[in-house]
Scaffold this active site. Structure first.
Site: not given
Ligand code: NAP
Length: 316
Positions: A138, A141-142
């Protein structure tokens, strides 16, 4: 919490676009659906930064805001939410039984909308680098953790191109590793990705090995050229895996018809009716072709209407 003796009209399993849209429709029909939230409330859309193709949002909308808004919309009409990961089911009787870790739920009708999960490379040490150590599925997300660093994205579809483009906001260089020399992604995504000065494709290539540093974080990969067999070292801090998805249907295996990949197979002539009367399906757990938020929402609507009609015809 529902007691074991409560009989629900309809239980919706999953809170992605499909499940939440089914919740809006069944709730508006007065069925007070019980909606079970699994490990990723809001579904895959919550890991997407910007949704540009959901009709009605001229300038796009972020995935979390979109699903949260559908969630609240359904709650306004009486949808109830509980967290609970369905582990097994028994659909053999008139009442459908769903078992989570700590309870058993009985329902007249069920809508399965459990979505799909990202696939991994299957390398021996891959899981050891998960959770902040360099391997992730992701970018939204990261991605921000890789500011100023070199990263790779594996895959050649729309997801891989989207992730690579998103990562250019943070990373100093993005290598797109694809096992062929032609992308599967849509032309517009291909062009955007290929035109970006920070992105470099590595064609006909696969990650042969993940190399770690002394702290157990990713330090690089060994890339194998699948045409020549040559192996080269590519230093990188992040490995973003974007190679497609696997349907989240393990709990339903054997209870409803699935194909060899695990996708639930609807009855002929319907997109959402399973082979079990009173059990319906919507979204990515049954759709490996379109996989769009809007198509999942459409299936959620269909499943809800079919469930409502089925309940009316069966004296509920
Ligand atoms: P996908 O289209 O199935 O692409 C998966 C990619 O991963 C393919 O390029 C495939 O290679 C590669 N791959 C599969 N297994 C692999 C393995 N074991 N090792 C290395 N590479 C592997 O999946 P997706 O990109 O997640 O897209 C899924 C659907 O969502 C598509 O319909 C897509 O259009 C849609 N989508 C749309 C948007 C958007 O419109 N904004 C964004 C994301 C996704 P091959 O090409 O060689 O098979």
């Amino acid at each position: 919490m529902s007691s074991p003796t409560t009989i629900e009209n309809v239980v919706i399993v999953g809170t992605g676009c499909a499940g939440l849209t089914a919740a809006v429709y069944t709730a508006r029909a007065g069925l007070a659906p019980l909606v079970l939230e699994g490990t990723q409330p809001g579904g895959q859309l919550t890991t997407t930064s910007e949704v540009e193709n959901f009709p009605g949002f001229e300038h796009g909308i972020d995935g979390y805001t979109l699903t949260d808004s559908i969630r609240k919309q359904a709650a306004r009409f009486g949808a109830r939410y509980e967290s609970g990961l369905v582990q097994s089911v028994d659909f053999s009787g008139a009442l459908k039984v769903l078992r989570t870790g700590d309870r058993e739920i009985h329902a007249r009708a069920v809508i399965i909308a459990t979505g799909a999960a990202p696939r991994l490379l299957g390398l021996p040490n891959e899981m050891g680098f998960f959770g902040g150590k360099g391997v992730t599925t992701c970018a939204t997300c990261d991605g921000a953790f890789y500011r100023g660093m070199e990263v790779i994205v594996v895959g050649g579809g729309d997801s891989a191109c989207e992730e690579a483009l998103f990562l250019t906001r943070f990373a100093s260089k993005v290598t797109l590793v694809h096992r062929r020399d032609a992308l599967r992604a849509s032309k517009i995504m291909q062009q955007r990705m290929l035109d970006h000065p920070k992105i470099k494709p590595a064609w006909d290539s696969a990650v042969a090995e993940i190399v770690g540093d002394a702290q157990g974080n990713v330090a690089g990969v060994k890339l194998r050229n699948l045409k020549t067999g040559a192996v080269t070292d590519l230093p990188c801090k992040g490995i973003f895996v974007a190679i497609g998805h696997q349907p989240n249907t393990q709990a339903f295996t054997g209870a409803v018809r699935t194909d060899e990949a695990g996708y639930i197979v609807p009855e002929t002539g319907s997109q959402v009716r399973t082979n079990v009367a009173g059990v319906f399906v919507a979204g990515d757990c049954a759709d490996h072709v379109f996989r769009q938020a809007i198509t999942a929402a459409g299936m959620g609507c269909q499943a809800a209407i079919e469930a409502e009609r089925w309940l009316a015809e069966h004296g509920n």
